[in-house]
Design a protein around this motif. Structure first.
Motif, PDB file in Angstrom:
ATOM      1  N   GLY A   1       0.853  -1.191   0.000  1.00  0.00           N
ATOM      2  CA  GLY A   1       0.000   0.000   0.000  1.00  0.00           C
ATOM      3  C   GLY A   1       0.881   1.231   0.000  1.00  0.00           C
ATOM      4  N   ASP A   2       0.842   2.012  -1.078  1.00  0.00           N
ATOM      5  CA  ASP A   2       1.773   3.135  -1.230  1.00  0.00           C
ATOM      6  C   ASP A   2       1.209   4.477  -0.772  1.00  0.00           C
ATOM      7  N   VAL A   3      -0.092   4.683  -0.959  1.00  0.00           N
ATOM      8  CA  VAL A   3      -0.705   5.963  -0.595  1.00  0.00           C
ATOM      9  C   VAL A   3      -2.020   5.680   0.132  1.00  0.00           C
ATOM     10  N   VAL A   4      -2.242   6.366   1.236  1.00  0.00           N
ATOM     11  CA  VAL A   4      -3.495   6.226   1.982  1.00  0.00           C
ATOM     12  C   VAL A   4      -4.184   7.588   2.038  1.00  0.00           C
ATOM     13  N   VAL A   5      -5.449   7.590   1.666  1.00  0.00           N
ATOM     14  CA  VAL A   5      -6.261   8.804   1.727  1.00  0.00           C
ATOM     15  C   VAL A   5      -7.282   8.646   2.847  1.00  0.00           C
ATOM     16  N   ALA A   6      -7.275   9.593   3.776  1.00  0.00           N
ATOM     17  CA  ALA A   6      -8.269   9.629   4.849  1.00  0.00           C
ATOM     18  C   ALA A   6      -9.338  10.642   4.447  1.00  0.00           C
ATOM     19  N   ILE A   7     -10.517  10.152   4.127  1.00  0.00           N
ATOM     20  CA  ILE A   7     -11.590  11.016   3.614  1.00  0.00           C
ATOM     21  C   ILE A   7     -12.070  11.979   4.696  1.00  0.00           C
ATOM     22  N   GLY A   8     -12.092  13.273   4.355  1.00  0.00           N
ATOM     23  CA  GLY A   8     -12.601  14.293   5.270  1.00  0.00           C
ATOM     24  C   GLY A   8     -11.673  14.649   6.405  1.00  0.00           C
ATOM     25  N   ALA A   9     -10.498  14.022   6.479  1.00  0.00           N
ATOM     26  CA  ALA A   9      -9.606  14.258   7.620  1.00  0.00           C
ATOM     27  C   ALA A   9      -8.950  15.623   7.581  1.00  0.00           C
ATOM     28  N   GLY A  10      -9.081  16.329   6.458  1.00  0.00           N
ATOM     29  CA  GLY A  10      -8.498  17.656   6.371  1.00  0.00           C
ATOM     30  C   GLY A  10      -9.249  18.693   7.185  1.00  0.00           C
ATOM     31  N   HIS A  11     -10.499  18.402   7.531  1.00  0.00           N
ATOM     32  CA  HIS A  11     -11.274  19.381   8.304  1.00  0.00           C
ATOM     33  C   HIS A  11     -12.171  18.732   9.355  1.00  0.00           C
ATOM     34  N   GLY A  12     -11.926  17.481   9.691  1.00  0.00           N
ATOM     35  CA  GLY A  12     -12.744  16.824  10.710  1.00  0.00           C
ATOM     36  C   GLY A  12     -12.375  15.363  10.855  1.00  0.00           C
ATOM     37  N   PRO A  13     -13.236  14.595  11.522  1.00  0.00           N
ATOM     38  CA  PRO A  13     -12.957  13.168  11.712  1.00  0.00           C
ATOM     39  C   PRO A  13     -12.908  12.422  10.382  1.00  0.00           C
ATOM     40  N   THR A  14     -12.087  11.402  10.337  1.00  0.00           N
ATOM     41  CA  THR A  14     -11.971  10.588   9.129  1.00  0.00           C
ATOM     42  C   THR A  14     -13.275   9.833   8.872  1.00  0.00           C
ATOM     43  N   GLN A  15     -13.740   9.889   7.646  1.00  0.00           N
ATOM     44  CA  GLN A  15     -14.986   9.213   7.280  1.00  0.00           C
ATOM     45  C   GLN A  15     -14.743   7.928   6.493  1.00  0.00           C
ATOM     46  N   GLY A  16     -13.493   7.535   6.391  1.00  0.00           N
ATOM     47  CA  GLY A  16     -13.142   6.317   5.671  1.00  0.00           C
ATOM     48  C   GLY A  16     -11.759   6.455   5.061  1.00  0.00           C
ATOM     49  N   ARG A  17     -11.207   5.315   4.641  1.00  0.00           N
ATOM     50  CA  ARG A  17      -9.844   5.313   4.111  1.00  0.00           C
ATOM     51  C   ARG A  17      -9.780   4.560   2.785  1.00  0.00           C
ATOM     52  N   ILE A  18      -8.985   5.111   1.867  1.00  0.00           N
ATOM     53  CA  ILE A  18      -8.730   4.482   0.569  1.00  0.00           C
ATOM     54  C   ILE A  18      -7.231   4.248   0.469  1.00  0.00           C
ATOM     55  N   VAL A  19      -6.838   3.060   0.049  1.00  0.00           N
ATOM     56  CA  VAL A  19      -5.426   2.776  -0.158  1.00  0.00           C
ATOM     57  C   VAL A  19      -5.161   2.616  -1.647  1.00  0.00           C
ATOM     58  N   PHE A  20      -4.057   3.215  -2.098  1.00  0.00           N
ATOM     59  CA  PHE A  20      -3.645   3.127  -3.492  1.00  0.00           C
ATOM     60  C   PHE A  20      -2.323   2.368  -3.552  1.00  0.00           C
ATOM     61  N   GLU A  21      -2.274   1.379  -4.422  1.00  0.00           N
ATOM     62  CA  GLU A  21      -1.044   0.606  -4.640  1.00  0.00           C
ATOM     63  C   GLU A  21      -0.563   0.868  -6.064  1.00  0.00           C
ATOM     64  N   ALA A  22       0.635   1.439  -6.199  1.00  0.00           N
ATOM     65  CA  ALA A  22       1.196   1.760  -7.517  1.00  0.00           C
ATOM     66  C   ALA A  22       2.121   0.637  -7.965  1.00  0.00           C
ATOM     67  N   LYS A  23       1.884   0.126  -9.177  1.00  0.00           N
ATOM     68  CA  LYS A  23       2.701  -0.958  -9.714  1.00  0.00           C
ATOM     69  C   LYS A  23       3.159  -0.602 -11.128  1.00  0.00           C
ATOM     70  N   ASN A  24       4.453  -0.777 -11.367  1.00  0.00           N
ATOM     71  CA  ASN A  24       4.999  -0.475 -12.683  1.00  0.00           C
ATOM     72  C   ASN A  24       5.178  -1.734 -13.522  1.00  0.00           C
ATOM     73  N   SER A  25       4.658  -2.859 -13.046  1.00  0.00           N
ATOM     74  CA  SER A  25       4.762  -4.122 -13.771  1.00  0.00           C
ATOM     75  C   SER A  25       3.373  -4.757 -13.859  1.00  0.00           C
ATOM     76  N   ARG A  26       3.224  -5.683 -14.800  1.00  0.00           N
ATOM     77  CA  ARG A  26       1.925  -6.337 -15.012  1.00  0.00           C
ATOM     78  C   ARG A  26       1.826  -7.595 -14.160  1.00  0.00           C
ATOM     79  N   MET A  27       0.719  -7.729 -13.450  1.00  0.00           N
ATOM     80  CA  MET A  27       0.493  -8.877 -12.596  1.00  0.00           C
ATOM     81  C   MET A  27      -0.631  -9.738 -13.143  1.00  0.00           C
ATOM     82  N   SER A  28      -0.741 -10.935 -12.613  1.00  0.00           N
ATOM     83  CA  SER A  28      -1.889 -11.779 -12.927  1.00  0.00           C
ATOM     84  C   SER A  28      -3.084 -11.302 -12.123  1.00  0.00           C
ATOM     85  N   ARG A  29      -4.268 -11.718 -12.506  1.00  0.00           N
ATOM     86  CA  ARG A  29      -5.471 -11.314 -11.776  1.00  0.00           C
ATOM     87  C   ARG A  29      -5.447 -11.807 -10.327  1.00  0.00           C
TER      88      ARG A  29
END
Length: 248
Positions: free
Chosen positions: A74-102
């Motif tokens: 997990g390379d990047v985590v976004v905390a929704i709404g945390a910039g001005h209040g309590p976190t309303q959920g989290r999204i994780v982004f995984e960056a890959k520069n290679s092709r994987m299987s499903r």
């Protein structure tokens, strides 16, 4: 070999060891180049996501080197709404520069969600060709996973669609978006994806047209050079035939 010098067997062993050393150095150099390339793309993705998160009041953190739970996936985590209040959920982004299987892509996204305590996981790859086998960009999987192709040279539009969809899914699942019409959200996402496909198709056509224009320009340039050469030949023939020197 003469006495006092190394034997033929020793010489062959030295050559063999040197060859193995060279191969190991090549492998290490290639691995270093691959790591550097992957880190560069990871940083590009983190910067693009941060630019999308700021106007929405979300908090974006690059955590690729931060161990959480049992690993660093997990390379990047976004905390929704945390910039001005309590976190309303989290999204994780995984960056890959290679092709994987499903199966491997699904496994890594599920693991990233667990590692980063996220509600939704997005796999970001640099091109359509790097989308995992038997998967499609901007199509949801199991209601909590998404693949998106992001190329910094082509702009953040596709990544922005993926971000908006993931954010809406998390908010609706958490109950933080009461009254939101889920069917309408899905409809607009479908329209956005269709328009993105049109953008991609037209961009390919423009790239092809530019290539043809560049080739035509090269041909015209070569023809112009040949015309100048012919003119120089004419001038030389006239000078030789008339016995008149060129003016100073």
């Amino acid at each position: 070999l003469k006495k006092g010098y190394i034997s033929r067997e020793q010489l062959e062993e030295i050559v063999k060891l040197q060859s193995e050393k060279d191969k190991l150095q090549e492998v290490a150099a290639e691995a270093e180049r691959g790591t550097a390339k992957g880190r560069s793309y990871e940083e590009e993705v983190a910067a693009a996501i941060d630019a999308l998160a700021l106007p929405l009041g979300d908090d974006c953190a690059a955590v690729g080197d931060v161990k959480e739970a049992t690993g660093k996936i997990g390379d990047v985590v976004v905390a929704i709404g945390a910039g001005h209040g309590p976190t309303q959920g989290r999204i994780v982004f995984e960056a890959k520069n290679s092709r994987m299987s499903r199966p491997e892509a699904v496994r890594q996204l599920d693991e990233a969600r667990r590692e980063r305590n996220a509600d939704y996981a997005v796999l970001v790859v640099p091109s359509e060709e790097k989308v995992p086998a038997r998967m499609h960009a901007l199509r949801e999987y199991n209601g909590d996973k998404l693949i998106v192709a992001y190329d910094a040279d082509e702009g953040p539009l596709a990544l922005q669609v993926a971000y908006a969809l993931a954010r809406a899914r998390v908010l609706m699942a958490r109950g933080g978006a009461d009254g939101v019409d889920g069917a309408a959200v899905a409809d607009y996402v479908e329209r956005a994806v269709a328009e993105l496909e049109n953008v991609r198709r037209i961009r390919q056509q423009l790239t092809g047209a530019k290539t043809q224009i560049d080739k035509a320009s090269e041909i015209v340039g070569a023809m112009s050079d040949r015309v100048r050469a012919h003119l120089e030949e004419i001038t030389a023939l006239v000078r030789e035939g008339s016995g008149v020197d060129d003016p100073p």
